[in-house]
Each structure stands twice: as structure tokens, then as C-alpha cells.
Design a protein around this motif. Structure first.
Motif, PDB file in Angstrom:
ATOM      1  N   GLY A  78      12.630  -5.837   2.858  1.00  0.00           N
ATOM      2  CA  GLY A  78      11.511  -5.371   3.699  1.00  0.00           C
ATOM      3  C   GLY A  78      11.733  -3.844   4.142  1.00  0.00           C
ATOM      4  N   ARG A  79      12.893  -3.464   4.251  1.00  0.00           N
ATOM      5  CA  ARG A  79      13.257  -1.994   4.687  1.00  0.00           C
ATOM      6  C   ARG A  79      13.097  -1.243   3.545  1.00  0.00           C
ATOM      7  N   GLU A  80      13.637  -1.670   2.056  1.00  0.00           N
ATOM      8  CA  GLU A  80      13.433  -0.596   0.978  1.00  0.00           C
ATOM      9  C   GLU A  80      11.935  -0.743   0.525  1.00  0.00           C
ATOM     10  N   ARG A  81      11.257  -1.852   0.527  1.00  0.00           N
ATOM     11  CA  ARG A  81       9.854  -1.872   0.155  1.00  0.00           C
ATOM     12  C   ARG A  81       8.840  -1.021   1.103  1.00  0.00           C
ATOM     13  N   LEU A  82       9.133  -1.081   2.372  1.00  0.00           N
ATOM     14  CA  LEU A  82       8.335   0.130   3.218  1.00  0.00           C
ATOM     15  C   LEU A  82       8.759   1.409   2.944  1.00  0.00           C
ATOM     16  N   ALA A  83       9.910   1.634   2.590  1.00  0.00           N
ATOM     17  CA  ALA A  83      10.067   3.120   2.415  1.00  0.00           C
ATOM     18  C   ALA A  83       9.732   3.432   1.137  1.00  0.00           C
ATOM     19  N   GLY A  84       9.497   2.775   0.182  1.00  0.00           N
ATOM     20  CA  GLY A  84       8.825   3.022  -1.255  1.00  0.00           C
ATOM     21  C   GLY A  84       7.449   3.127  -0.844  1.00  0.00           C
ATOM     22  N   ILE A  85       6.511   2.426  -0.310  1.00  0.00           N
ATOM     23  CA  ILE A  85       5.320   2.351   0.112  1.00  0.00           C
ATOM     24  C   ILE A  85       5.106   3.717   0.814  1.00  0.00           C
ATOM     25  N   ASN A  86       5.749   4.146   1.832  1.00  0.00           N
ATOM     26  CA  ASN A  86       5.534   5.226   2.571  1.00  0.00           C
ATOM     27  C   ASN A  86       5.767   6.350   1.680  1.00  0.00           C
ATOM     28  N   GLU A  87       6.877   6.578   1.020  1.00  0.00           N
ATOM     29  CA  GLU A  87       7.013   7.821   0.027  1.00  0.00           C
ATOM     30  C   GLU A  87       5.898   8.043  -1.107  1.00  0.00           C
ATOM     31  N   GLU A  88       5.493   7.003  -1.498  1.00  0.00           N
ATOM     32  CA  GLU A  88       4.313   7.103  -2.544  1.00  0.00           C
ATOM     33  C   GLU A  88       2.792   7.535  -2.102  1.00  0.00           C
ATOM     34  N   LEU A  89       2.816   6.758  -0.899  1.00  0.00           N
ATOM     35  CA  LEU A  89       1.473   7.130  -0.154  1.00  0.00           C
ATOM     36  C   LEU A  89       1.318   8.515   0.352  1.00  0.00           C
ATOM     37  N   GLY A  90       2.770   8.916   0.680  1.00  0.00           N
ATOM     38  CA  GLY A  90       2.951  10.256   1.316  1.00  0.00           C
ATOM     39  C   GLY A  90       2.605  11.435   0.306  1.00  0.00           C
ATOM     40  N   GLU A  91       3.145  11.260  -0.911  1.00  0.00           N
ATOM     41  CA  GLU A  91       3.035  12.101  -1.972  1.00  0.00           C
ATOM     42  C   GLU A  91       1.542  12.311  -2.352  1.00  0.00           C
ATOM     43  N   ALA A 117       5.905   1.064  -6.512  1.00  0.00           N
ATOM     44  CA  ALA A 117       4.701   0.406  -7.405  1.00  0.00           C
ATOM     45  C   ALA A 117       3.678  -0.056  -6.839  1.00  0.00           C
ATOM     46  N   ALA A 118       3.942  -0.672  -5.613  1.00  0.00           N
ATOM     47  CA  ALA A 118       2.771  -1.494  -4.775  1.00  0.00           C
ATOM     48  C   ALA A 118       1.771  -0.304  -4.505  1.00  0.00           C
ATOM     49  N   ALA A 119       2.314   0.732  -3.852  1.00  0.00           N
ATOM     50  CA  ALA A 119       1.345   1.859  -3.417  1.00  0.00           C
ATOM     51  C   ALA A 119       0.665   2.545  -4.515  1.00  0.00           C
ATOM     52  N   ARG A 120       1.651   2.804  -5.788  1.00  0.00           N
ATOM     53  CA  ARG A 120       0.889   3.288  -6.653  1.00  0.00           C
ATOM     54  C   ARG A 120      -0.353   2.406  -7.100  1.00  0.00           C
ATOM     55  N   THR A 121      -0.031   1.180  -7.292  1.00  0.00           N
ATOM     56  CA  THR A 121      -1.233   0.467  -7.818  1.00  0.00           C
ATOM     57  C   THR A 121      -2.309   0.557  -7.104  1.00  0.00           C
ATOM     58  N   LEU A 122      -2.328   0.366  -5.535  1.00  0.00           N
ATOM     59  CA  LEU A 122      -3.463   0.373  -4.582  1.00  0.00           C
ATOM     60  C   LEU A 122      -4.206   2.031  -5.134  1.00  0.00           C
ATOM     61  N   LEU A 123      -3.395   3.089  -5.091  1.00  0.00           N
ATOM     62  CA  LEU A 123      -3.740   4.427  -5.319  1.00  0.00           C
ATOM     63  C   LEU A 123      -4.537   4.363  -6.647  1.00  0.00           C
ATOM     64  N   ASP A 124      -3.992   3.717  -7.671  1.00  0.00           N
ATOM     65  CA  ASP A 124      -4.668   3.874  -8.805  1.00  0.00           C
ATOM     66  C   ASP A 124      -6.173   3.137  -8.992  1.00  0.00           C
ATOM     67  N   ALA A 125      -6.237   2.232  -7.994  1.00  0.00           N
ATOM     68  CA  ALA A 125      -7.405   1.714  -7.632  1.00  0.00           C
ATOM     69  C   ALA A 125      -8.469   2.417  -7.090  1.00  0.00           C
ATOM     70  N   GLY A 126      -7.795   3.396  -6.320  1.00  0.00           N
ATOM     71  CA  GLY A 126      -8.752   4.084  -5.733  1.00  0.00           C
ATOM     72  C   GLY A 126      -8.761   4.215  -3.988  1.00  0.00           C
ATOM     73  N   HIS A 127      -7.604   3.394  -3.629  1.00  0.00           N
ATOM     74  CA  HIS A 127      -7.652   3.297  -2.311  1.00  0.00           C
ATOM     75  C   HIS A 127      -6.507   4.471  -1.534  1.00  0.00           C
ATOM     76  N   ARG A 128      -7.394   4.706  -0.384  1.00  0.00           N
ATOM     77  CA  ARG A 128      -6.620   5.871   0.126  1.00  0.00           C
ATOM     78  C   ARG A 128      -6.565   5.555   1.614  1.00  0.00           C
ATOM     79  N   ARG A 129      -7.468   5.050   2.338  1.00  0.00           N
ATOM     80  CA  ARG A 129      -7.710   4.671   3.723  1.00  0.00           C
ATOM     81  C   ARG A 129      -7.853   3.266   3.949  1.00  0.00           C
TER      82      ARG A 129
END
Length: 340
Positions: free
Chosen positions: A202-215, A175-187
Motif C-alpha cells: 500500500g505504501r509503495e503503490r500510493l507513492a507511485g500514484i502520487n508521483e505520476e499524478l504530480g508530474e 502504472a495505475a496513475a498513468r493508465t487513468l491519465l492516458d484515459a483523460g482523467h485529471r480530477r
């Protein structure tokens, strides 16, 4: 001396019914016994007039049910934020007619062993085994054959032996990564905070961030390592900015880290969210106090406590791990990246 409490026999005599009829009415079994509405009303009126309360000790001796639950935790009771787990547990217990005992061990296994033994001696019906932070635990041997739900903690077993209620930290990272992606962030997206293998959140949050950004074909630009505390985050973010780092967005691993990041950004002339977007996890009171208010993914402490009691008092079912959603609290700290 305290006033003598009214007995069931006195209620029956005042209502003009037998003791068994009064018992059936006051325990809700009057329909099965075909007791008239007139008799039921007389019993209820007599109980109210005499201020009758059932002798729970005597009932528990007959039924082997005490209508009590014990929560064994490390430090939840002394933490104002995580204490909402207790609030949720208490509310759910009361709604089901149960009394909740709360005991804290401060992580001392000797104290824990004694507390469990004391509760077993008092014949509590069930246990919540709870943790301040989501982590892996070894369930005490004295609880393994009892009715137990794990709250905000889990065992290492591939197949859980007891129901387990934890926050969905992986989903929070997504959800954290998706929130930034929806706002237009990529870099220019940086993570702020140490991620250690033994820290579940921390471990689980990072895994979710990486997964969503990667997709989305994106990735973190890097990590600004620091302890999960304001002064450490302030020093780390300020140092990174002084070294030339130009982030577009910061994902902070909790709200305290975000506080330090806010101060560092402001002290170096950056504006939130016009220059740098900031989001975080936990949704503590701090998130609403900051200016601009902080977008944060909420830890559902109250819901965790409620669901744990609800699961504990439900009919037996195969044990499973249940992850409760962590909702995004959108506030003013996230915007489109500058130039977009």
C-alpha cells in the motif's frame, strides 16, 4: 519386496565397458574422456534396458551436493493465489535438475527454527525464504551464512546481504496513475483502501500514484478508507456516495476492494466505466470474473518464484534487490471521464 535397482556396474557389464567409462557417459563427461560414440550408445542402451537410475544419496555423499532446495514460507502453500510463486519455483527447480522441498511455518518462530534445522540436517543445498505478502523480515540466524534468496520479502538493511526478489509495487502505482491519465482523467480520482506504514504494498503503490499524478499536474481528490476486503470497501464507498461524493475514477488497493466498490457503485445507480472508472492491483481471478472485467496491475507471482530459483542456483554475485515489473492488464473498467 521392491525390485532391486540396477547398479552402475551392471550397466557397464551389459555395455561391455569399464565402470568408469559407464560413469563418464551417464554424467555427461564422455567428450572430455574421448569415449567413442559406439561405446556411448551401448552404455545409454544398457541403462535404458536395465531402467538404471543413479543413486543420488551416494552421489551426494561424494560431492556434498544434494540437488535440493528448501522453501521456508509463512502461508504461501495454503493460499491459492500466491501459490503461483510455488508453481514458478517448482518449474524452475525441475528445469535445473533440482528437487524443491516446501515447508510452511504459519508465522510460528519455533516451527520455523525446527524446519530450518531439519533441512540443514538433510544437507539441502540452498534456501528460499518467502512471504505471502511483501514485507520486511528478520532473516533467521541459522540461514544468514547459507545460500539464501529472499522471495517476496526484504530486510531492513540498507545494503542487502542476500539476493532479494520482490514485485515493483512503486512501478505499479506509477502504472495505475498513468493508465487513468492516458484515459483523460485529471480530477475526481479517489484512492479506496487504508494505507498503513507497515504495509509495504500500500505504501509503495500510493507513492507511485502520487508521483505520476504530480508530474502531470494532477493529484488524488481524496481517500475512501477501508480494510482490504469486499464488505468493508462496499460500506465505505456506499457511505461516501450517499454523502455526496462524485468520483470520476477509483483506484482500489486490491481486487477484493474493487469488488466491494463495484457493488456500491451499482447499488447507487452508477455505471462502470461510463460514470466511474475503476482500476485495481493484483490481477487475481476476480479481475476477469467481474463485469465489466476489471483493469488491474498484476502481481507476477509465477515470475517471482521462477526468478528466485534462477538467482539461487546462479554463480555467486553481489547481493541486490531485484524488483520485477507488474504489468497492467487493461480491461473494460476504465474509460474517459464523463463529459470528455
Amino acid at each position: 519386496m521392491p525390485p532391486q535397482r540396477a547398479t552402475l556396474l551392471q550397466v557397464a557389464q551389459r555395455a561391455g565397458v569399464s565402470r568408469s567409462t559407464a560413469s563418464f557417459v551417464l554424467t555427461g563427461r564422455h567428450k572430455d574422456m574421448r569415449i567413442s560414440e559406439d561405446a556411448r550408445q551401448r552404455v545409454l542402451r544398457a541403462a535404458q534396458e536395465l531402467d538404471y537410475r543413479p543413486n543420488l544419496m551416494a552421489r551426494s555423499l561424494r560431492t556434498k551436493v544434494t540437488k535440493t532446495v528448501a522453501m521456508i514460507s509463512d502461508t504461501i502453500a495454503t493460499d491459492q493465489y500466491a501459490g503461483r510463486m510455488i508453481h514458478g519455483s517448482l518449474t524452475a527447480a525441475v528445469a535445473s535438475g533440482y528437487l524443491l522441498f516446501i515447508a510452511e511455518t504459519d508465522g510460528d518462530p519455533v516451527v520455523e527454527e525446527k524446519l530450518i534445522a531439519d533441512f540443514v540436517d538433510r544437507q539441502v543445498d540452498a534456501f528460499l525464504y518467502a512471504s505471502m505478502f511483501t514485507r520486511q523480515v528478520r532473516l533467521p540466524k541459522a540461514l544468514r551464512d547459507r545460500n539464501v534468496v529472499l522471495l517476496n520479502c526484504l530486510t531492513r538493511a540498507a545494503q542487502p546481504a542476500h539476493h532479494t526478489i520482490i514485485p515493483d509495487e512503486l512501478g505499479a502505482g506509477l502504472a495505475a496513475a498513468r493508465t487513468l491519465l492516458d484515459a483523460g482523467h485529471r480530477r475526481g480520482i479517489y484512492l479506496v483502501g487504508h494505507v498503513r506504514e507497515q504495509v509495504f504494498a500500500g505504501r509503495e503503490r500510493l507513492a507511485g500514484i502520487n508521483e505520476e499524478l504530480g508530474e502531470a499536474g494532477a493529484q488524488l481528490a481524496g481517500t475512501i478508507p477501508c480494510d482490504w476486503w469486499p464488505d468493508s470497501a462496499y460500506d465505505a464507498v456506499r457511505r461516501a456516495l450517499a454523502d455526496g461524493l462524485a468520483p470520476k475514477a477509483l483506484i482500489c488497493l486490491n481486487d477484493r476492494v474493487a469488488l466491494g466498490a463495484y457493488q456500491a457503485l451499482r447499488d447507487t445507480g452508477r455505471t462502470i466505466p461510463e460514470d466511474v472508472s475503476v482500476l485495481s492491483f493484483d490481477d487475481s481471478d476476480l479481475a476477469a470474473w467481474l463485469r465489466p472485467q476489471l483493469t488491474s496491475i498484476a502481481l507476477p507471482h509465477y515470475q517471482l518464484g521462477w526468478q528466485a530459483i534462477d538467482t539461487l542456483l546462479a554463480p555467486p554475485s553481489p547481493a541486490k534487490v531485484r524488483r520485477l515489473p507488474m504489468p497492467v492488464r487493461l480491461r473494460a473498467s476504465v474509460a474517459a471521464p464523463p463529459g470528455d
